[in-house]
Design a protein around this motif. Sequence first.
Motif, PDB file in Angstrom:
ATOM      1  N   GLY A 110      32.651  33.408  22.964  1.00  0.00           N
ATOM      2  CA  GLY A 110      33.356  33.565  21.692  1.00  0.00           C
ATOM      3  C   GLY A 110      32.575  34.427  20.726  1.00  0.00           C
ATOM      4  O   GLY A 110      33.132  35.321  20.078  1.00  0.00           O
ATOM      5  N   ILE A 111      31.285  34.173  20.618  1.00  0.00           N
ATOM      6  CA  ILE A 111      30.432  34.966  19.736  1.00  0.00           C
ATOM      7  C   ILE A 111      30.397  36.419  20.194  1.00  0.00           C
ATOM      8  O   ILE A 111      30.528  37.341  19.383  1.00  0.00           O
ATOM      9  CB  ILE A 111      29.008  34.373  19.668  1.00  0.00           C
ATOM     10  N   ILE A 112      30.244  36.631  21.492  1.00  0.00           N
ATOM     11  CA  ILE A 112      30.198  37.996  22.031  1.00  0.00           C
ATOM     12  C   ILE A 112      31.522  38.713  21.788  1.00  0.00           C
ATOM     13  O   ILE A 112      31.543  39.867  21.336  1.00  0.00           O
ATOM     14  CB  ILE A 112      29.847  37.981  23.536  1.00  0.00           C
ATOM     15  N   ILE A 113      32.625  38.050  22.072  1.00  0.00           N
ATOM     16  CA  ILE A 113      33.941  38.669  21.912  1.00  0.00           C
ATOM     17  C   ILE A 113      34.190  39.042  20.453  1.00  0.00           C
ATOM     18  O   ILE A 113      34.620  40.159  20.148  1.00  0.00           O
ATOM     19  CB  ILE A 113      35.045  37.743  22.447  1.00  0.00           C
ATOM     20  N   VAL A 114      33.924  38.144  19.539  1.00  0.00           N
ATOM     21  CA  VAL A 114      34.173  38.418  18.115  1.00  0.00           C
ATOM     22  C   VAL A 114      33.245  39.514  17.604  1.00  0.00           C
ATOM     23  O   VAL A 114      33.681  40.441  16.912  1.00  0.00           O
ATOM     24  CB  VAL A 114      34.039  37.128  17.279  1.00  0.00           C
TER      25      VAL A 114
END
Length: 114
Positions: free
Chosen positions: A16-20
């Motif tokens: 999630g952190i990487i995608i955002v």
Amino acid sequence: MNLNIIAYLIYFSITGIIIVKVGRICYNNGNIFVSQLIPNHEDLCHKINQLLLTGYYLLNIGYCAMTIISWEQIESITQLIEVITSKSAFIIIAIAVMHYINIILLTNYIKKLI
């Protein structure tokens, strides 16, 4: 506690952190890139960039959610780390491939559309 549940939480947090983060970087820099491809059409450039970001989020979050179906039962902490690492690495590679495909498609085909 079931190690799979812990792995899911860690995996979704990392991805999630990487995608955002990657989505925001590509969106901010993409406005400039698309504006150079389509000069004098700022509104169209902004809308194209928003569509790319929306598609990016939907595809990556959907893929991450679907991958948990194929996970095997995690029996140890070592296996937990291995599974999270391999699944996270694959999503990072997928994001990179999608990024370059978008750049190639935009640079090669946007002039034909306008």
